[in-house]
Design an enzyme around this catalytic site. Structure first.
Site, PDB file in Angstrom:
ATOM      1  N   CYS A  85       0.766  -1.000  -0.135  1.00  0.00           N
ATOM      2  CA  CYS A  85      -0.038  -0.121  -0.038  1.00  0.00           C
ATOM      3  C   CYS A  85       0.773   1.428  -0.135  1.00  0.00           C
ATOM      4  O   CYS A  85       1.353   1.749   1.375  1.00  0.00           O
ATOM      5  CB  CYS A  85      -0.947  -0.120   1.186  1.00  0.00           C
ATOM      6  SG  CYS A  85      -2.074   1.340   0.975  1.00  0.00           S
ATOM      7  N   LEU A  86       0.962   1.720  -1.188  1.00  0.00           N
ATOM      8  CA  LEU A  86       1.955   2.849  -1.343  1.00  0.00           C
ATOM      9  C   LEU A  86       1.507   3.837  -2.262  1.00  0.00           C
ATOM     10  O   LEU A  86       1.098   3.286  -3.374  1.00  0.00           O
ATOM     11  CB  LEU A  86       3.424   2.323  -1.703  1.00  0.00           C
ATOM     12  CG  LEU A  86       4.604   3.409  -1.994  1.00  0.00           C
ATOM     13  CD1 LEU A  86       4.965   4.040  -0.672  1.00  0.00           C
ATOM     14  CD2 LEU A  86       5.685   2.762  -2.583  1.00  0.00           C
TER      15      LEU A  86
END
Lengths: 535, 154
Positions: B88-89
């Protein structure tokens, strides 16, 4: 609200170290919507913690300690999320984790359908009047008055990059209309030098090269097209090639970001929500479909348009009072009034209302930019073939092949400056008493100092025959009323120098040392001029 | 165009290796669009000493769209899915810009590891719970355990 979550949970390394001081995002437009969201919130508070599921579940915001933070970037996502909520929110009696995740997935992948060419053909603004004929009276009045000043417009596809695309297109178009081949070289050199700014801002020049190269290629292509009149077509074609125009837009986005990062003191006061310039650029400038906002517009103008001498005008077609569109001009005032043309954009802000939200169409657009033209911006219409016979005779000079040199018409009126053999006039061995300088007649015929036309390479000849200069001076000085006083009282040799400059080959416009050498200095004096930001 | 750019990036990586990325190469010689990378666990963190394998698939319209990057070596991090390896970036999603390359994106992933992550929007709920409860010692111990278990000793 929900999108705060979305924003925060995509981790950004730089934010990690940064705790904003509880900024509240004020925007009256969104206030009623926020209120509604909070009303729905309680019923959606489920204890599930599954990734992504909470973007639609507004209730999750209650768990978040930092719910005050809403950076600029997320506004469009907010709208997106809200639109989703508006349509889905009521059905959430108790959807399972998977259902929620599925819905979120659909919502994330939803992209509004965008129609039309990337950049359309120029068309009459009367079409706009027709388009708004059944709209509310304010729009009607404004669009009815529009064609009086602005004769044509050009649509730009509203896919999130419209503002960037419109300005990039307008930039090339203004250079074409200027009609000076040297300016293209000048601009290419300037843009190349800006690569240093990008390096300074931390971008990898070897990756940027690919994007920049497309811009340079187009500059060259268009410059070549000037010869045979295909420049406009080449430009239009290139901007409708999705891949290439994407590269060009990436290039100017990165230039803008690099410029903002290296001149952060100029822009930081206008960043909303306490973000840093780096954050702003990552959220609102460089991402592929981030829209052109007021701040990035200013920066783009500062880096791309002002040094080139291009004035930007944005015309706001909105619901404000008045019978005409509001115009805001971003002129390159700090560039010595050096002015080569205009880019005019028609900005139509997004209409926020409930029916719009629930339709959730076109929500990636917070507003939309198209290109506008005044009659004076249009390229000169070539003399059509079907002119009555007697007129055709008069238009004969236009068809002479040397016209391609781009010499202004009045040059023909100067003896010795005929289109047919301009070089002989300059090279003439008896230069000092050639017709050009010997006769005072031409000076009277052109009452203004000759505005330095792009004469093809006369300089070597002038240097080779320095003898002519003293003789020429007396005749060359136009009537004193039109001369700056200092020039009149100058001693003869100095006046010679200035007369040299007057005839030196340059780009059009008054002489100035360099467009881009001044940049570093200029930027410190460049105020952000939008009235909008003062609010 | 996408392949041209990829070749250029790989070439650049071979000339100037990154301190974060130990290895970056295509999975097979025929397919340029699937890469395998080995990321070094950042020093002075609980990931220190670990070598994480990541799979990278490049979309056909790269660089207009971001590469898809997954951890293949299980990685214990609040913003990494322990089972699927999803990361999750925001750089891999909304903040992507074509001016980034594969290597700089991997470097950002390493930064994500060293920064500790954002426990308020977790992909790894167990770890996030520890962090939210303020049990930093416990969280670090867990990370060390899994790093030692999966990412070390090959």
């Amino acid at each position: 609200m929900a999108s705060q979550h979305q924003q925060a949970h995509h981790f950004n390394p730089q934010w990690y170290f940064y705790q904003p001081p509880g900024q509240v995002y004020h925007d009256p437009v969104y206030a009623p919507v926020d209120y509604r969201v909070q009303q729905v919130a309680p019923q959606q508070q489920t204890p599930t913690h599954q990734h992504q599921a909470f973007v639609t579940a507004a209730g999750f915001t209650a768990l978040r300690p930092q719910q005050q933070r809403l950076p600029v970037r997320t506004r469009q996502q907010t709208r997106h999320a809200r639109a989703t909520m508006a349509s889905e929110g009521q059905q959430h009696a108790g959807p399972s984790e998977d259902e929620m995740a599925e819905m979120q997935k659909l919502s994330n992948e939803y992209e509004p359908e965008v129609k039309g060419p990337l950049v359309g053909q120029r068309q009459s603004t009367n079409n706009l009047t027709t388009e708004y004929a059944s709209a509310d009276p304010v729009y009607q009045a404004k669009t009815t008055n529009l064609p009086q000043k602005y004769s044509h417009y050009r649509t730009v596809r509203g896919d999130g990059s419209c503002g960037w695309r419109a300005i990039a297109f307008g930039y090339f178009e203004t250079l074409i209309n200027l009609g000076d081949g040297n300016k293209f070289l000048e601009e290419e050199a300037r843009l190349r030098s800006l690569m240093n700014t990008c390096t300074a801002a931390g971008y990898d020049p070897s990756l940027l090269e690919d994007f920049a190269e497309e811009t340079y290629t187009l500059l060259r292509k268009v410059a070549n097209g000037m010869q045979d009149g295909t420049a406009e077509n080449a430009l239009h074609e290139t901007f409708n090639d999705d891949y290439v125009q994407n590269f060009i837009i990436t290039h100017i986005r990165t230039l803008t970001a690099a410029w903002m990062k290296t001149h952060s003191q100029d822009y930081i006061p206008w960043v909303v929500g306490g973000s840093s310039i780096d954050q702003y650029c990552e959220q609102s400038v460089t991402p592929v479909s981030s829209e052109l906002e007021h701040l990035s517009l200013n920066a783009l103008k500062d880096v791309l348009l002002s040094p080139a001498g291009i004035t930007l005008e944005v015309l706001y077609l909105d619901r404000s009072h008045g019978k005409e569109v509001n115009m805001h001009r971003f002129s390159p005032v700090n560039h010595g009034g050096y002015d080569i043309g205009y880019i005019r954009l028609l900005y139509r802000p997004l209409v926020m209302n409930d029916s719009f939200l629930s339709r959730s169409a076109d929500i990636s657009n917070r507003g939309h930019y198209d290109i506008l033209y005044m009659p004076s911006d249009l390229p000169p219409v070539p003399v059509p073939a079907a002119v009555p016979t007697y007129l055709q005779y008069a238009s004969q000079p236009y068809h002479e092949p040397v016209y391609d040199l781009g010499l202004p018409d009045f040059m023909t009126t100067i003896p010795g400056m005929s289109y047919a053999n301009p070089h002989q006039a300059w090279v003439g061995s008896s230069y000092a008493d050639s017709d050009f300088f010997g006769s005072s007649a031409p000076v009277q015929q052109c009452p203004q100092p000759i505005p330095a036309p792009a004469v093809p390479a006369p300089q070597p000849q002038m240097q080779a025959a320095p003898v002519y200069v003293p003789a020429a001076t007396a005749h060359l000085v136009p009537p004193p009323t039109q001369m700056p006083e200092e020039l009149v009282i100058r001693t003869v040799p100095q006046a010679n120098v200035s007369s040299h400059q007057g005839f030196a080959p340059q780009s059009t416009g008054p002489f100035r040392p360099s467009t881009w050498q001044l940049e570093a200095d200029m930027s410190q004096h460049t105020p952000l001029q939008t009235a909008i930001f003062r609010k | 165009m996408a392949s041209k750019r990829l070749i250029k990036e790989l070439d650049m990586f071979n000339r100037e290796p990154s301190s974060a990325v130990v290895e970056l190469a295509t999975v097979s010689d025929e397919d340029l669009f699937h890469l395998r990378a080995v990321l070094k666990g950042p020093d002075e963190t609980a990931y220190e000493g670990g070598l994480f394998i990541l799979s990278i698939s490049i979309p056909s319209n790269y660089p207009s769209s971001p590469p898809e990057i997954y951890f293949q070596t299980p990685c214990c991090h609040p913003n990494v899915n322990f089972k699927t390896g999803e990361i999750c970036l925001d750089l891999l999603k909304t903040s992507w810009t074509p001016a980034y390359g594969v290597v700089s994106t991997l470097e950002a992933v390493q930064q994500l590891l060293s920064a500790g992550g954002e426990p308020d929007s977790p992909l790894n709920i167990d770890l996030a719970k520890l962090l939210r409860a303020g049990d930093l010692v416990g969280a670090e111990g867990l990370v060390r355990l899994y790093t030692r278990l999966y990412a070390m000793g090959r």
